[in-house]
Design an enzyme around this catalytic site. Structure first.
Site, PDB file in Angstrom:
ATOM      1  N   CYS A 164       0.808  -1.202   0.123  1.00 52.13           N
ATOM      2  CA  CYS A 164      -0.163   0.003  -0.036  1.00 52.13           C
ATOM      3  C   CYS A 164       0.745   1.267   0.123  1.00 52.13           C
ATOM      4  O   CYS A 164       0.208   2.283  -0.066  1.00 52.13           O
ATOM      5  CB  CYS A 164      -1.153   0.124   1.117  1.00 52.13           C
ATOM      6  SG  CYS A 164      -2.263  -1.367   1.162  1.00 52.13           S
ATOM      7  N   HIS A 187      -2.400   8.440   6.194  1.00 55.23           N
ATOM      8  CA  HIS A 187      -2.822   6.966   5.775  1.00 55.23           C
ATOM      9  C   HIS A 187      -4.393   6.877   5.913  1.00 55.23           C
ATOM     10  O   HIS A 187      -5.121   6.504   4.852  1.00 55.23           O
ATOM     11  CB  HIS A 187      -1.833   6.045   6.156  1.00 55.23           C
ATOM     12  CG  HIS A 187      -2.240   4.715   5.515  1.00 55.23           C
ATOM     13  ND1 HIS A 187      -2.060   4.420   4.236  1.00 55.23           N
ATOM     14  CD2 HIS A 187      -3.016   3.486   6.099  1.00 55.23           C
ATOM     15  CE1 HIS A 187      -2.167   3.156   3.870  1.00 55.23           C
ATOM     16  NE2 HIS A 187      -2.743   2.600   4.852  1.00 55.23           N
ATOM     17  N   GLU A 244      -0.794   5.795  13.529  1.00 57.01           N
ATOM     18  CA  GLU A 244      -0.273   6.885  12.706  1.00 57.01           C
ATOM     19  C   GLU A 244      -0.419   8.191  13.669  1.00 57.01           C
ATOM     20  O   GLU A 244       0.446   9.081  13.550  1.00 57.01           O
ATOM     21  CB  GLU A 244      -0.530   7.139  11.237  1.00 57.01           C
ATOM     22  CG  GLU A 244      -2.122   7.249  11.021  1.00 57.01           C
ATOM     23  CD  GLU A 244      -2.166   7.546   9.665  1.00 57.01           C
ATOM     24  OE1 GLU A 244      -1.303   8.205   8.799  1.00 57.01           O
ATOM     25  OE2 GLU A 244      -3.226   7.245   9.201  1.00 57.01           O
ATOM     26  N   LYS A 257      -9.348   8.641   1.987  1.00 61.96           N
ATOM     27  CA  LYS A 257      -9.917   7.220   2.072  1.00 61.96           C
ATOM     28  C   LYS A 257     -11.218   7.332   2.370  1.00 61.96           C
ATOM     29  O   LYS A 257     -12.077   6.406   2.108  1.00 61.96           O
ATOM     30  CB  LYS A 257      -8.895   6.424   2.723  1.00 61.96           C
ATOM     31  CG  LYS A 257      -7.573   6.094   2.113  1.00 61.96           C
ATOM     32  CD  LYS A 257      -6.919   4.843   2.587  1.00 61.96           C
ATOM     33  CE  LYS A 257      -5.456   4.760   2.248  1.00 61.96           C
ATOM     34  NZ  LYS A 257      -4.576   5.673   2.661  1.00 61.96           N
ATOM     35  N   HIS A 287      -9.646   2.797  -0.407  1.00 62.82           N
ATOM     36  CA  HIS A 287      -8.580   2.382   0.084  1.00 62.82           C
ATOM     37  C   HIS A 287      -8.001   1.754  -1.297  1.00 62.82           C
ATOM     38  O   HIS A 287      -8.175   0.338  -1.418  1.00 62.82           O
ATOM     39  CB  HIS A 287      -8.238   1.678   1.108  1.00 62.82           C
ATOM     40  CG  HIS A 287      -6.797   1.151   1.217  1.00 62.82           C
ATOM     41  ND1 HIS A 287      -5.778   1.465   0.439  1.00 62.82           N
ATOM     42  CD2 HIS A 287      -6.025   0.728   2.401  1.00 62.82           C
ATOM     43  CE1 HIS A 287      -4.540   1.140   0.794  1.00 62.82           C
ATOM     44  NE2 HIS A 287      -4.772   0.606   2.003  1.00 62.82           N
ATOM     45  N   PHE A 338       1.156  -3.529   4.298  1.00 64.97           N
ATOM     46  CA  PHE A 338       1.240  -4.863   4.702  1.00 64.97           C
ATOM     47  C   PHE A 338       2.488  -5.164   4.239  1.00 64.97           C
ATOM     48  O   PHE A 338       3.286  -4.874   3.199  1.00 64.97           O
ATOM     49  CB  PHE A 338       0.286  -5.755   4.118  1.00 64.97           C
ATOM     50  CG  PHE A 338      -1.055  -5.517   4.795  1.00 64.97           C
ATOM     51  CD1 PHE A 338      -1.487  -4.831   5.754  1.00 64.97           C
ATOM     52  CD2 PHE A 338      -2.174  -6.431   3.969  1.00 64.97           C
ATOM     53  CE1 PHE A 338      -2.525  -4.828   6.297  1.00 64.97           C
ATOM     54  CE2 PHE A 338      -3.248  -6.367   4.581  1.00 64.97           C
ATOM     55  CZ  PHE A 338      -3.821  -5.493   5.620  1.00 64.97           C
TER      56      PHE A 338
END
Length: 417
Positions: free
Chosen positions: A169, A309, A320, A341, A346, A405
């Site tokens: 990502c 993110h 975060e 997002k 996403h 990931f």
């Protein structure tokens, strides 16, 4: 002397908005593009919602041959690249092909084409030994992710460095950084950099269902993507692409180009911890932010906006938030933070480049996009997340972060010039 890299063109294919201006209007309006999946029959899946692109290949300018040859992800990338080239006004015919580079990111490559072809070749999974003669002529291209970068390269006859970056990502952020580095080191004079992903297929949905990462809020798809909200319950899959035209700053100024912003600093770190898990203290992301600021020669107090993110999973949003506090100190409480997002979902590897497009437009328009669907504050997420409504805000430096990931953590700093 290090060459400075600027953004002179932006192209976007996003849920709810095909085109840069439509994309920006969706963001500032705070509209969401999440809905019940229509690209395949999602009955029986835990999560049956996604942010889909309303995409007509012919209307977007693709020929019938191009549509047949290219997976949906490649189609997105080519259409975004064409818009970026038009926006830049750069004369690609006037530069040596060997000085044109391409850097494209993707997390899952040509997933849709591969799954569709396997379904045909195996007769819906009935046969273990498949009959290859039923496959489309370009099936091999679906299997090789670098095809996505090649298709974009063909658009501008690029004969310089052409690369596919796949780091989960963070692919979109990392691909743009790689493109900028090609210019800084002198390997190219202009680079098309961005990312594309079209992952909305049964296999992708099944994978995220298995780890319960996506939202099961199927009855209210419009409000299912809720980053930083106390009631958030997972991210919403999306798809799309963004491509940026990158140039060396002095050359861009010499030709009178419109400059959206400068790619001032970047860093990437790995947590070496867990495939999908994150340490709660955000140490690795904080370190990436610190190094990116150092490279940009900025102080933490210089950051005017953070594009988070903000996936909408409980562990990511807390992670975060902790990283922002760790890296920016008390300034983290003063700087506006938001997650797009909440509106476009996403799109895995593509989202980093889509978010960078939003950051460049934020610098250009001096408006911070909101976090849609943020109604109930989470006590553990206690920063200024710009809930619901866009905000006019003086912005000279933007921080954009990504988490992927495998433990990938990337941070990019864009500045106004």
């Amino acid at each position: 002397m290090t060459r400075s890299v600027v953004i002179t063109g932006i192209g976007v294919v996003a849920p709810g908005a095909v085109g840069r201006e439509q994309f920006w209007q969706l963001l500032v309006d705070g509209r969401t593009a999440t809905r019940t999946i229509s690209l395949f029959d999602a009955e029986g899946f835990r999560s049956r919602i996604a942010a889909e692109v309303d995409f007509d290949p012919a209307a977007a300018g693709l020929t019938a041959r191009e549509v047949r040859r290219m997976d949906r992800a490649a189609q997105f990338g080519v259409v975004a690249a064409r818009e970026a080239v038009r926006d830049s006004g750069f004369g690609f015919d006037d530069v040596s092909p060997e000085r044109i580079g391409v850097s494209v990111g993707s997390a899952v490559g040509c997933t849709m084409g591969l799954e569709e072809e396997y379904t045909v070749l195996s007769d819906n999974g009935k046969h273990w030994l498949v009959d290859h003669s039923y496959g489309v002529p370009h099936l091999y291209g679906y299997m090789v992710p670098s095809t996505l970068a090649v298709e974009v390269a063909w658009e501008v006859a690029a004969e310089g460095p052409v690369t596919l970056i796949s780091t989960g990502c963070t692919s979109g952020l990392d691909a743009v950084n790689h493109g900028a580095q090609l210019i800084r080191e002198g390997s190219a004079d202009v680079v098309l950099a961005g990312a594309t992903d079209a992952p909305l297929s049964p296999i992708t949905s099944a994978c995220f269902d298995a780890i319960k990462a996506t939202s099961p809020n199927n009855s209210d798809a419009e409000h299912a993507s809720r980053p930083f909200d106390a009631k958030r319950d997972g991210f919403v899959l999306g798809e799309g692409s963004a491509v940026l035209v990158l140039e060396e700053e002095s050359a861009a100024r010499a030709r009178g180009a419109r400059i959206y912003g400068k790619l001032a600093g970047f860093a990437s770190r790995s947590n070496a911890f867990h495939m999908t898990g994150l340490r709660p203290d955000g140490r690795e992301m904080a370190e990436a932010i610190r190094v990116a600021l150092d490279k940009a020669q900025l102080d933490r107090h210089d950051i005017d906006y953070i594009n988070a993110h903000g996936s909408g999973t409980k562990q990511n949003d807390r992670h975060e938030t902790a990283a922002f506090k760790r890296s920016l100190g008390h300034h983290a409480y003063k700087v506006p933070v938001s997650s797009i997002k909440s509106m476009v979902g996403h799109s895995l590897g593509a989202i980093g480049s889509i978010e960078l497009a939003a950051c460049a437009l934020t610098l250009d328009r001096q408006v911070v996009p909101p976090t849609a669907n943020l109604h109930t504050a989470d006590p553990e997420c206690d920063l200024d997340y710009v809930p619901l409504t866009a905000r006019e805000h003086r912005t000279n430096a933007v921080l954009s972060v990504g988490s992927g990931f495998g433990g990938f953590q990337s941070a990019a700093v864009l500045t106004k010039v």
